[in-house]
Write an enzyme that holds these catalytic residues in place. Structure first.
Site, short mmCIF file in Angstrom:
data_model
loop_
_atom_site.label_atom_id
_atom_site.label_comp_id
_atom_site.label_asym_id
_atom_site.label_seq_id
_atom_site.Cartn_x
_atom_site.Cartn_y
_atom_site.Cartn_z
N ASP A 43 0.82 -1.21 0.00
CA ASP A 43 0.00 0.00 0.00
C ASP A 43 0.86 1.27 0.00
OD1 ASP A 43 -2.65 0.58 -0.04
OD2 ASP A 43 -2.94 0.48 2.13
N GLU A 66 -5.20 7.46 -0.43
CA GLU A 66 -5.79 6.89 0.76
C GLU A 66 -4.84 6.97 1.96
OE1 GLU A 66 -7.23 2.86 0.37
OE2 GLU A 66 -8.63 3.18 2.02
N ASP A 119 -6.13 5.14 -5.18
CA ASP A 119 -6.19 4.05 -4.22
C ASP A 119 -5.00 3.14 -4.53
OD1 ASP A 119 -6.75 2.11 -2.38
OD2 ASP A 119 -8.89 2.03 -2.82
N ILE A 121 -3.77 0.42 -3.19
CA ILE A 121 -4.26 -0.96 -3.33
C ILE A 121 -5.72 -0.96 -2.93
CG2 ILE A 121 -4.24 -3.34 -2.54
CD1 ILE A 121 -1.44 -3.38 -2.23
N ASP A 122 -6.58 -1.12 -3.92
CA ASP A 122 -8.00 -1.24 -3.65
C ASP A 122 -8.30 -2.73 -3.53
OD1 ASP A 122 -10.71 -0.56 -3.46
OD2 ASP A 122 -10.98 -0.79 -5.64
N THR A 124 -7.92 -4.67 -0.36
CA THR A 124 -6.79 -5.23 0.41
C THR A 124 -7.06 -6.68 0.84
OG1 THR A 124 -7.70 -4.24 2.41
CG2 THR A 124 -5.99 -3.01 1.29
N HIS A 208 -19.15 -4.94 3.01
CA HIS A 208 -18.98 -3.82 2.09
C HIS A 208 -20.18 -3.61 1.17
CE1 HIS A 208 -14.30 -4.23 2.43
NE2 HIS A 208 -14.86 -3.76 3.52
N SER A 232 -12.50 -5.29 -4.99
CA SER A 232 -11.92 -4.11 -5.65
C SER A 232 -12.68 -3.61 -6.87
CB SER A 232 -10.45 -4.37 -6.05
OG SER A 232 -10.37 -5.04 -7.30
N LYS A 235 -14.40 -5.09 -10.32
CA LYS A 235 -15.82 -5.24 -10.69
C LYS A 235 -16.20 -4.24 -11.78
CE LYS A 235 -17.09 -5.04 -6.21
NZ LYS A 235 -15.82 -5.32 -5.52
N ASP A 262 -12.25 5.05 -4.41
CA ASP A 262 -12.81 3.71 -4.64
C ASP A 262 -13.68 3.66 -5.89
OD1 ASP A 262 -11.70 2.22 -2.57
OD2 ASP A 262 -13.21 2.91 -1.13
P1 AMP Z 1 -14.81 -4.35 -2.13
O1 AMP Z 1 -13.50 -4.69 -2.75
O2 AMP Z 1 -15.91 -4.29 -3.10
O3 AMP Z 1 -15.10 -5.21 -0.94
O4 AMP Z 1 -14.69 -2.87 -1.64
C1 AMP Z 1 -13.53 -2.45 -1.02
C2 AMP Z 1 -13.74 -1.05 -0.55
O5 AMP Z 1 -14.84 -0.98 0.34
C3 AMP Z 1 -12.56 -0.56 0.23
O6 AMP Z 1 -11.71 0.15 -0.61
C4 AMP Z 1 -13.14 0.30 1.30
O7 AMP Z 1 -12.82 1.65 1.10
C5 AMP Z 1 -14.63 0.13 1.17
N1 AMP Z 1 -15.28 -0.07 2.48
C6 AMP Z 1 -14.70 -0.19 3.70
N2 AMP Z 1 -15.65 -0.30 4.66
C7 AMP Z 1 -16.84 -0.25 4.05
C8 AMP Z 1 -18.20 -0.31 4.51
N3 AMP Z 1 -18.52 -0.46 5.79
N4 AMP Z 1 -19.19 -0.22 3.58
C9 AMP Z 1 -18.89 -0.09 2.29
N5 AMP Z 1 -17.63 -0.03 1.79
C10 AMP Z 1 -16.61 -0.11 2.65
MG MG Z 2 -10.21 0.97 -1.76
#
Ligand code: AMP
Ligand code: MG
Length: 327
Positions: A43, A66, A119, A121-122, A124, A208, A232, A235, A262
Site C-alpha cells: 500500500d 488513501e 487508491d 491498493i483497492d 486489500t 462492504h 476491488s 468489478k 474507490d
Molecule cells: P470491495 O473490494 O468491493 O469489498 O470494496 C472495497 C472497498 O470498500 C474498500 O476500498 C473500502 O474503502 C470500502 N469499504 C470499507 N468499509 C466499508 C463499509 N462499511 N461499507 C462499504 N464499503 C466499505
Molecule cells: Mg479501496
C-alpha cells in the site's frame, strides 16, 4: 489529456509490479497470524511510486490518496519503513526512507479544481487472499473524472502481469496487458438486453455490500446465474469489458460514505465502455464534494442497456438494516 493518461499508465504499471512482487511473497502462515504487513508494505510502496512518478510529470498537481506517512515517520516504525525502502530498491528506485515518506505525503493533499485521486491498493482483503485487487488512479478536474487508469493484476493473464484499463472522458476506454502497453484494444460493455441472462458482480465482503439485498434484487430481475464475487474495482473493469452486466454496491452500514478513490477510475472506465454508473437512487456519482461521495448512496453499475430495469429493482428493494447482513 493524452500526456496525463500516459503518465498515469506508467505510474500504475510501476505500482502494479511492486504489488505483484509483494503478493507473490506472502506465505499463508502470515495470513493465519492475521499479519497485515504485506498489504501495508505494498500500500505505502504503491502510493510512494505513483506520487513520485506524478510529481516528476505534473509537479503542480496534488494527489488525494488513501494513505499518509504520519505513522510511518514514528521512530518505532523504522524497521517497517526499512522494509518498504527495500521493496523500492528492489524495483530500481534508490531512495532513503525520508524521501519515501515525502513521496507518500504528496498523496495526502485535499481535493481542489484539478487533482489526482489514488487508491494504491483497492481490495486489500483480495490482495491478502491472492485474489483480485486494483491500483486505481484518476484525474478529477472541476468535479469531473477526466482520465482514469485501473490496474488489475488479477485479471487476464497472470504471465502478462494482469490488465491495465484506461480511459479519457469522451474518447472511449482501452485495455492492455501490464507487460505490453502497445498491445491495446477497445473496452466495450456487453450488448445483453435480456435481463434474465445478465451476470451480476458484487463484493466478496458482505460488510462492504449487502449480499441479502443483492439476492432479493437478483430474484426480482429473474437472473439465471449466481453472482460473481470479486474484490476491488476489478468489478467495474469486469462490467466495462463484458465479463458481467451489473455491479451493485449496496450500503450495509447507513453511516458509511463512499470514498472518491474507490470509484473515480472505475466509473470512467465503465462510462467510456458504453456502460452506465449511478448511485442506488439513480443519481450520477458526484466527485465535486471533497474526499467522499457525500451526495450519493451506494453504487449501481450496468452495461447501459439494462440500467433502468436494474435501477427500478434496486429502488424497489428494501435497504439493508445494519443487523440484517450478519458478518
Ligand atoms: P470491495 O473490494 O468491493 O469489498 O470494496 C472495497 C472497498 O470498500 C474498500 O476500498 C473500502 O474503502 C470500502 N469499504 C470499507 N468499509 C466499508 C463499509 N462499511 N461499507 C462499504 N464499503 C466499505
Ligand atoms: Mg479501496
Amino acid at each position: 489529456m493524452v500526456n496525463e493518461l500516459l503518465a498515469a499508465e506508467t505510474a500504475v504499471r510501476e505500482a502494479m509490479a511492486l504489488c505483484r512482487a509483494v503478493q507473490a511473497d506472502i506465505d499463508t502462515g502470515v495470513l493465519e497470524k492475521n499479519d497485515r504487513s504485506p498489504v501495508t508494505i505494498a500500500d505505502f510502496g504503491s502510493q510512494a511510486l505513483v506520487c513520485r512518478s506524478l510529481a516528476a510529470d505534473f509537479p503542480g498537481d496534488p494527489v488525494v490518496g488513501e494513505e499518509d506517512a504520519r505513522t510511518l515517520r514514528q521512530p518505532d516504525q523504522a524497521e517497517f519503513l526499512h522494509r518498504i525502502t527495500r521493496q523500492l530498491t528492489a524495483r530500481g528506485v534508490d531512495a532513503d526512507p525520508e524521501t519515501i515518506c515525502d513521496w507518500i505525503d504528496k498523496g495526502a493533499a485535499d481535493p481542489c479544481d484539478r487533482f489526482w485521486t489514488l487508491d494504491p491498493i483497492d481490495g486489500t482483503k483480495g490482495f491478502l487472499r491472492g485474489d483480485q485487487y486494483a491500483v486505481a488512479l484518476a484525474l478529477v478536474v472541476d468535479g469531473q473524472v477526466e482520465v482514469a487508469v485501473l490496474g488489475c493484476p488479477g485479471l487476464g493473464s497472470v504471465v502478462d502481469g494482469g490488465l491495465v484499463f484506461s480511459a479519457i472522458r469522451g474518447s472511449g476506454a482501452r485495455v492492455a496487458p501490464a507487460s505490453d502497453p502497445a498491445d491495446s484494444r477497445p473496452v466495450v460493455a456487453s450488448d445483453c438486453s435480456d435481463v434474465t441472462r445478465a451476470r451480476l458482480c458484487e463484493s466478496v465482503e458482505s460488510a462492504h455490500s449487502s449480499h441479502d439485498r443483492s439476492k432479493t434484487i437478483a430474484q426480482a430481475l429473474g437472473l439465471e446465474v449466481d453472482s460473481l464475487r470479486l474484490d476491488s474495482q476489478a468489478k467495474y473493469a469486469t462490467v466495462a469489458d463484458s465479463g458481467a452486466e451489473i455491479y451493485l454496491k449496496l450500503p450495509v452500514d447507513a453511516d458509511y460514505v463512499e470514498k472518491i478513490w474507490d470509484h473515480a477510475a472505475g466509473s470512467l472506465v465503465v462510462s467510456e465502455s458504453g456502460g452506465t454508473v449511478s448511485d442506488t437512487l439513480g443519481k450520477p456519482l458526484d466527485f465535486s464534494r471533497g474526499r467522499t461521495l457525500s451526495e450519493n448512496t451506494g453504487v449501481v453499475v450496468s452495461n447501459g442497456l439494462l440500467h433502468e430495469q436494474v435501477l427500478a429493482a434496486v429502488m424497489a428493494s428494501e435497504p439493508t438494516r445494519d443487523s440484517d447482513d450478519g458478518h
